[in-house]
Structures are given as C-alpha cells and as structure tokens.
Write a protein that holds these residues in place. Structure first.
Motif, PDB file in Angstrom:
ATOM      1  N   ALA A 111       0.835  -1.207   0.000  1.00  0.00           N
ATOM      2  CA  ALA A 111       0.000   0.000   0.000  1.00  0.00           C
ATOM      3  C   ALA A 111       0.867   1.255   0.000  1.00  0.00           C
ATOM      4  N   VAL A 112       1.899   1.272   0.832  1.00  0.00           N
ATOM      5  CA  VAL A 112       2.783   2.439   0.899  1.00  0.00           C
ATOM      6  C   VAL A 112       3.593   2.576  -0.386  1.00  0.00           C
ATOM      7  N   GLU A 113       4.076   1.460  -0.905  1.00  0.00           N
ATOM      8  CA  GLU A 113       4.847   1.495  -2.155  1.00  0.00           C
ATOM      9  C   GLU A 113       3.993   2.013  -3.316  1.00  0.00           C
ATOM     10  N   ARG A 114       2.785   1.490  -3.425  1.00  0.00           N
ATOM     11  CA  ARG A 114       1.915   1.815  -4.552  1.00  0.00           C
ATOM     12  C   ARG A 114       1.317   3.213  -4.425  1.00  0.00           C
ATOM     13  N   TYR A 115       0.861   3.574  -3.222  1.00  0.00           N
ATOM     14  CA  TYR A 115       0.086   4.810  -3.075  1.00  0.00           C
ATOM     15  C   TYR A 115       0.763   5.899  -2.254  1.00  0.00           C
ATOM     16  N   GLY A 116       1.928   5.619  -1.684  1.00  0.00           N
ATOM     17  CA  GLY A 116       2.671   6.681  -1.013  1.00  0.00           C
ATOM     18  C   GLY A 116       2.947   7.858  -1.948  1.00  0.00           C
ATOM     19  N   PRO A 117       3.406   7.584  -3.165  1.00  0.00           N
ATOM     20  CA  PRO A 117       3.670   8.688  -4.095  1.00  0.00           C
ATOM     21  C   PRO A 117       2.401   9.294  -4.725  1.00  0.00           C
ATOM     22  N   ARG A 118       1.238   8.742  -4.408  1.00  0.00           N
ATOM     23  CA  ARG A 118      -0.001   9.157  -5.077  1.00  0.00           C
ATOM     24  C   ARG A 118      -0.948   9.895  -4.132  1.00  0.00           C
ATOM     25  N   ARG A 119      -0.426  10.718  -3.244  1.00  0.00           N
ATOM     26  CA  ARG A 119      -1.266  11.401  -2.262  1.00  0.00           C
ATOM     27  C   ARG A 119      -2.322  12.289  -2.903  1.00  0.00           C
ATOM     28  N   ASP A 120      -2.140  12.638  -4.180  1.00  0.00           N
ATOM     29  CA  ASP A 120      -3.113  13.469  -4.895  1.00  0.00           C
ATOM     30  C   ASP A 120      -4.075  12.647  -5.746  1.00  0.00           C
ATOM     31  N   LEU A 121      -4.200  11.367  -5.470  1.00  0.00           N
ATOM     32  CA  LEU A 121      -5.078  10.490  -6.245  1.00  0.00           C
ATOM     33  C   LEU A 121      -6.515  11.011  -6.294  1.00  0.00           C
ATOM     34  N   HIS A 122      -6.929  11.692  -5.241  1.00  0.00           N
ATOM     35  CA  HIS A 122      -8.295  12.241  -5.203  1.00  0.00           C
ATOM     36  C   HIS A 122      -8.570  13.165  -6.393  1.00  0.00           C
ATOM     37  N   ALA A 123      -7.543  13.776  -6.954  1.00  0.00           N
ATOM     38  CA  ALA A 123      -7.728  14.684  -8.097  1.00  0.00           C
ATOM     39  C   ALA A 123      -8.232  13.938  -9.337  1.00  0.00           C
ATOM     40  N   LEU A 124      -7.968  12.627  -9.419  1.00  0.00           N
ATOM     41  CA  LEU A 124      -8.497  11.825 -10.533  1.00  0.00           C
ATOM     42  C   LEU A 124      -9.969  11.481 -10.342  1.00  0.00           C
ATOM     43  N   LEU A 125     -10.418  11.501  -9.096  1.00  0.00           N
ATOM     44  CA  LEU A 125     -11.766  11.057  -8.777  1.00  0.00           C
ATOM     45  C   LEU A 125     -12.777  12.178  -8.623  1.00  0.00           C
ATOM     46  N   TYR A 126     -12.285  13.386  -8.351  1.00  0.00           N
ATOM     47  CA  TYR A 126     -13.179  14.507  -8.071  1.00  0.00           C
ATOM     48  C   TYR A 126     -12.865  15.683  -8.984  1.00  0.00           C
ATOM     49  N   ASP A 127     -13.911  16.327  -9.480  1.00  0.00           N
ATOM     50  CA  ASP A 127     -13.733  17.479 -10.367  1.00  0.00           C
ATOM     51  C   ASP A 127     -13.882  18.801  -9.612  1.00  0.00           C
ATOM     52  N   PRO A 143     -17.281   9.840  -5.718  1.00  0.00           N
ATOM     53  CA  PRO A 143     -16.386  10.403  -6.742  1.00  0.00           C
ATOM     54  C   PRO A 143     -17.176  10.858  -7.969  1.00  0.00           C
ATOM     55  N   THR A 144     -16.853  12.033  -8.467  1.00  0.00           N
ATOM     56  CA  THR A 144     -17.570  12.573  -9.623  1.00  0.00           C
ATOM     57  C   THR A 144     -17.185  11.856 -10.905  1.00  0.00           C
ATOM     58  N   GLY A 145     -15.994  11.268 -10.932  1.00  0.00           N
ATOM     59  CA  GLY A 145     -15.545  10.573 -12.135  1.00  0.00           C
ATOM     60  C   GLY A 145     -15.603   9.070 -12.022  1.00  0.00           C
ATOM     61  N   GLY A 146     -16.239   8.535 -10.985  1.00  0.00           N
ATOM     62  CA  GLY A 146     -16.260   7.091 -10.777  1.00  0.00           C
ATOM     63  C   GLY A 146     -14.895   6.601 -10.319  1.00  0.00           C
ATOM     64  N   TRP A 147     -14.722   5.307 -10.298  1.00  0.00           N
ATOM     65  CA  TRP A 147     -13.443   4.700  -9.894  1.00  0.00           C
ATOM     66  C   TRP A 147     -12.708   4.256 -11.150  1.00  0.00           C
ATOM     67  N   PRO A 148     -11.629   4.939 -11.549  1.00  0.00           N
ATOM     68  CA  PRO A 148     -10.876   4.527 -12.747  1.00  0.00           C
ATOM     69  C   PRO A 148     -10.342   3.119 -12.611  1.00  0.00           C
ATOM     70  N   ASP A 149     -10.183   2.433 -13.746  1.00  0.00           N
ATOM     71  CA  ASP A 149      -9.677   1.070 -13.757  1.00  0.00           C
ATOM     72  C   ASP A 149      -8.319   0.939 -13.071  1.00  0.00           C
ATOM     73  N   LEU A 150      -7.506   1.987 -13.105  1.00  0.00           N
ATOM     74  CA  LEU A 150      -6.186   1.890 -12.510  1.00  0.00           C
ATOM     75  C   LEU A 150      -6.235   1.597 -11.020  1.00  0.00           C
ATOM     76  N   LEU A 151      -7.360   1.874 -10.368  1.00  0.00           N
ATOM     77  CA  LEU A 151      -7.478   1.587  -8.942  1.00  0.00           C
ATOM     78  C   LEU A 151      -7.733   0.114  -8.681  1.00  0.00           C
ATOM     79  N   ASP A 152      -8.168  -0.609  -9.688  1.00  0.00           N
ATOM     80  CA  ASP A 152      -8.528  -2.010  -9.499  1.00  0.00           C
ATOM     81  C   ASP A 152      -7.356  -2.957  -9.616  1.00  0.00           C
ATOM     82  N   SER A 153      -6.186  -2.427  -9.928  1.00  0.00           N
ATOM     83  CA  SER A 153      -5.025  -3.319 -10.073  1.00  0.00           C
ATOM     84  C   SER A 153      -3.986  -3.026  -9.034  1.00  0.00           C
TER      85      SER A 153
END
Length: 153
Positions: A111-127, A143-153
């Motif tokens: 979790a830290v490896e994958r999402y530590g550098p992605r603290r701004d991930l919310h910007a992909l989900l909210y407009d 989320p206004t943009g739904g859950w992108p496929d990239l979150l499922d992997s």
C-alpha cells in the motif's frame, strides 16, 4: 532507513508495524510521523484485519481521537476528512482484493509502495477541490468521475 528516520517509509517488520499502530492508537505517535504514508499504514492494517465497513469506522474513530490527542481540532475546516478517508479505504480494499493471500505486513508495504507517491489520487476522482470542501469533510461524497480502472489493479 526506518519509519522512525524516514516517516515516508513503510514498516520493515511486524514489530515496527505494531509499534507504529500502538503509538497511533494511543495518541503518542509524533505528528511528524503522521504522514500520508502513515495514514496508508493504519488504513491498510485495518482493511486487512477488519474488511471495509469495520475498517472505515475504526479509521474514522482513531483519526479523530489522534487529532485531538496531539492538540488538533476536528472541525468543518480541519482535522478528520470523511470523503478522503472513505476514498482511501476504498482504494485499499481494491488493492487487497488484487493482492491475493499476502501477509498483513506485505500488504501494508505494498500500500505504501503503490500509493505513497499518489497522495493526490483524489484529483483523478473529483472534479472539485475535495480537500477544502466542507461538505466532503463532513460526509461521504461519491467520486464525480467514478473509480478509474487503474485503482482495481
């Protein structure tokens, strides 16, 4: 480096993980260690142990209590943020589903490896600026943009 010397690192052992969680839950974790990665460590641990619904409740209660323990305030403009917390718990649930049969420590590290550098991930989900939005701080906003496929992997 360890989480004590670099608060952006995942715990390297179960002992480090458990010590971090004990300090967080007791409200004695230094504020300098309550980073985005620290949130991921706690959230991943709770998701792994409890599943989504219970992890969410646990994270909500623990973050609010921690904020107060270190002299912070949970208000309409600071402290605990419901939408960001629930968004990250959802991200961690998806990651756990994709990481079949891993250990608790390995999952926290992933979790830290994958999402530590992605603290701004919310910007992909909210407009809109979900971080500063008082309604989103107080209650879950889908989320206004739904859950992108990239979150499922």
């Amino acid at each position: 480096m360890t989480p004590e010397t670099d608060p952006h690192q995942a715990p390297a052992s179960v002992e480090e993980l458990d010590a971090f969680l004990r300090a967080f839950e007791a409200g004695s974790l230094p504020k300098s260690r309550w980073t985005h990665e620290g949130h991921l460590v706690a959230g991943a641990h709770y998701v792994y142990l409890f599943g989504e619904a219970r992890a969410m409740g646990h994270m909500r209660d623990r973050v609010r209590a921690y904020n107060q323990a270190i002299g912070g305030v949970n208000s309409a403009t600071s402290g605990y943020h419901e939408t960001l917390t629930r968004m990250w718990i959802g991200v961690l649930v998806r990651l756990l589903r994709a990481s079949h049969g891993t250990s608790r420590l390995a999952f926290v590290q992933l979790a830290v490896e994958r999402y530590g550098p992605r603290r701004d991930l919310h910007a992909l989900l909210y407009d809109f600026d979900v971080v500063k939005d008082q309604r989103a701080r107080a209650m879950w906003v889908e989320p206004t943009g739904g859950w992108p496929d990239l979150l499922d992997s």
